[in-house]
Design an enzyme around this catalytic site. Structure first.
Site, mmCIF file in Angstrom:
data_model
loop_
_atom_site.group_PDB
_atom_site.id
_atom_site.type_symbol
_atom_site.label_atom_id
_atom_site.label_comp_id
_atom_site.label_asym_id
_atom_site.label_seq_id
_atom_site.Cartn_x
_atom_site.Cartn_y
_atom_site.Cartn_z
ATOM 1 N N TYR A 1 -31.228 -71.403 -36.850
ATOM 2 C CA TYR A 1 -30.948 -70.335 -38.123
ATOM 3 C C TYR A 1 -30.425 -71.669 -39.095
ATOM 4 O O TYR A 1 -29.980 -72.561 -37.958
ATOM 5 C CB TYR A 1 -29.968 -69.413 -37.648
ATOM 6 C CG TYR A 1 -28.992 -69.215 -37.178
ATOM 7 C CD1 TYR A 1 -28.099 -70.204 -36.815
ATOM 8 C CD2 TYR A 1 -27.457 -69.431 -38.773
ATOM 9 C CE1 TYR A 1 -26.764 -70.073 -36.533
ATOM 10 C CE2 TYR A 1 -26.519 -69.125 -38.409
ATOM 11 C CZ TYR A 1 -25.491 -69.882 -37.577
ATOM 12 O OH TYR A 1 -24.966 -69.678 -37.098
ATOM 13 N N HIS B 1 -37.472 -66.618 -18.500
ATOM 14 C CA HIS B 1 -36.336 -68.037 -18.744
ATOM 15 C C HIS B 1 -37.031 -69.158 -19.430
ATOM 16 O O HIS B 1 -37.003 -69.456 -20.528
ATOM 17 C CB HIS B 1 -35.634 -68.399 -17.837
ATOM 18 C CG HIS B 1 -34.181 -67.052 -17.590
ATOM 19 N ND1 HIS B 1 -34.795 -65.981 -17.126
ATOM 20 C CD2 HIS B 1 -33.223 -67.382 -18.046
ATOM 21 C CE1 HIS B 1 -33.670 -65.224 -16.887
ATOM 22 N NE2 HIS B 1 -32.674 -66.193 -17.474
ATOM 23 N N LYS C 1 -28.103 -75.080 -34.439
ATOM 24 C CA LYS C 1 -27.257 -74.443 -34.966
ATOM 25 C C LYS C 1 -28.295 -72.590 -34.319
ATOM 26 O O LYS C 1 -29.191 -72.421 -35.124
ATOM 27 C CB LYS C 1 -28.265 -75.056 -36.405
ATOM 28 C CG LYS C 1 -26.784 -73.069 -37.394
ATOM 29 C CD LYS C 1 -26.448 -73.813 -38.699
ATOM 30 C CE LYS C 1 -26.006 -72.730 -39.394
ATOM 31 N NZ LYS C 1 -24.841 -72.314 -38.948
ATOM 32 N N GLU D 1 -13.937 -77.170 -33.447
ATOM 33 C CA GLU D 1 -14.533 -76.890 -35.031
ATOM 34 C C GLU D 1 -13.866 -75.214 -35.224
ATOM 35 O O GLU D 1 -13.342 -75.063 -33.592
ATOM 36 C CB GLU D 1 -15.920 -77.340 -34.799
ATOM 37 C CG GLU D 1 -16.909 -75.894 -33.945
ATOM 38 C CD GLU D 1 -18.081 -76.370 -34.817
ATOM 39 O OE1 GLU D 1 -18.646 -76.592 -35.655
ATOM 40 O OE2 GLU D 1 -19.041 -75.167 -33.565
ATOM 41 N N LEU E 1 -21.317 -78.194 -34.812
ATOM 42 C CA LEU E 1 -21.843 -78.386 -35.279
ATOM 43 C C LEU E 1 -21.427 -79.498 -36.797
ATOM 44 O O LEU E 1 -21.383 -78.901 -37.268
ATOM 45 C CB LEU E 1 -22.522 -76.666 -36.168
ATOM 46 C CG LEU E 1 -23.748 -76.725 -36.296
ATOM 47 C CD1 LEU E 1 -24.878 -76.661 -36.126
ATOM 48 C CD2 LEU E 1 -23.710 -75.287 -37.432
#
Ligand code: PDD
Length: 282
Positions: free
Chosen positions: A34, A103, A149, A181, A205
């Site tokens: 995303y 999977h 992401k 983070e 990220l």
């Protein structure tokens, strides 16, 4: 009823009517990526950088990009113009598509699911900025591909809930004693006038604000270093900052109840925040 228009697989549709099949691999496996893009006065901020990260995320999980950059901009623009708010955040998601549950990637060709919505961009208030925010610290228990992401966000969800349980705005995470983070923001440390951030590697990220903050530091002559930062250094910092599309740059006043510096937003925050506002207006 508030039923905004969203984009799903080729058409604008009211949110209440936007449906995906239960076998969508995004639903079944979290197999998708995303982006979150701030829109100021109807204009995407750092659009090219967001598009580049979208391309990197898709390539990392081997989904062929369903659209060119021009097409993405056009589609996002359609959703943005369907809304009144000048300042919005665009959310876009691409999953591998719908297939029988197994999977490994489906052998047959599947069409990726593409979803775009926007919401009003609600930025932290002037009052919150003036005081700074409370954070908690915790061990980073996420996987080792945090540079993607990915919509597989369970680790981030649990970290965010840990913060919420403790009346904090964010959970600042450490892996093996070093800063990574927060649950949905990058974290910055100021010591003696120098801004430091963790290296851009697989443990974080790379926020679109990461590159922007590097640029702003260079332009404002704020020394900057990307390096591993220990927990002790974070707690002894003069200032700690958060950055994200929806927080912009936000000062941290306390971690685990202990004040950072003098417990108030500091001069490097003020400089960077002003520079960020100037960059938005460009
Ligand atoms: N989150 N790190 C993580 C884990 C994030 O989820 C985010 C952003 C960032 C900052 O990236 P950027 O500067 O590009 O916003 C760092 C978004 C806002 C979200 O998931 O809603």
């Amino acid at each position: 009823m508030n039923d905004p228009l969203v984009y799903l697989n080729g058409a604008l549709t009211p949110l209440s009517e936007a449906k995906i099949p239960v076998l969508d691999r995004g639903f079944i496996f979290g197999d998708g990526i995303y982006e979150v893009i701030p829109i100021y006065q109807g204009r995407m901020f750092r659009a090219e950088q967001h598009m580049a990260r979208l391309e990197r995320s898709l390539a990392a999980i081997r989904i062929a990009n369903p659209h060119t950059r021009g097409q993405w901009m056009e589609l996002i623009g359609r959703v943005v113009t369907a809304h009144d708010a000048h300042d919005q955040m665009a959310y876009l998601q691409v999953t591998r598509g719908v297939a029988k549950r197994a999977h490994a990637f489906p052998k047959e060709a599947v069409t990726p699911t593409v979803f775009i919505m926007t919401n009003p961009l609600v930025l932290p208030s002037a009052e919150v900025r003036a005081k700074g925010v409370a954070c908690v610290s915790m061990e980073d228990t996420r996987w080792l591909r945090c540079e993607i992401k990915s919509v597989s966000l369970l680790g981030n969800v649990l970290a965010a809930q840990h913060a919420a349980d403790n009346d904090a705005i964010e959970a600042i995470q450490f892996r093996d004693g070093f800063l990574t983070e927060a649950s949905s923001s990058n974290v910055w440390v100021v010591k003696e006038g120098m801004l430091m951030g963790p290296p851009k590697d697989n443990l974080i990220l790379e926020g679109i604000r990461y590159g922007l903050i590097e640029e702003l530091c260079a332009a404002r002559h704020i020394p900057f270093a990307a390096r591993r930062i220990s927990r002790a250094e974070v707690l002894a910092a003069d200032e700690v900052l958060l950055s994200s599309a929806t927080k912009e740059i936000l000062p941290v006043a306390r971690i685990d109840g202990q004040p950072i510096g003098n417990g108030e937003p500091g001069p490097v925050y003020r400089q960077l925040y002003a520079a960020y506002q100037a960059a938005k207006a460009d």
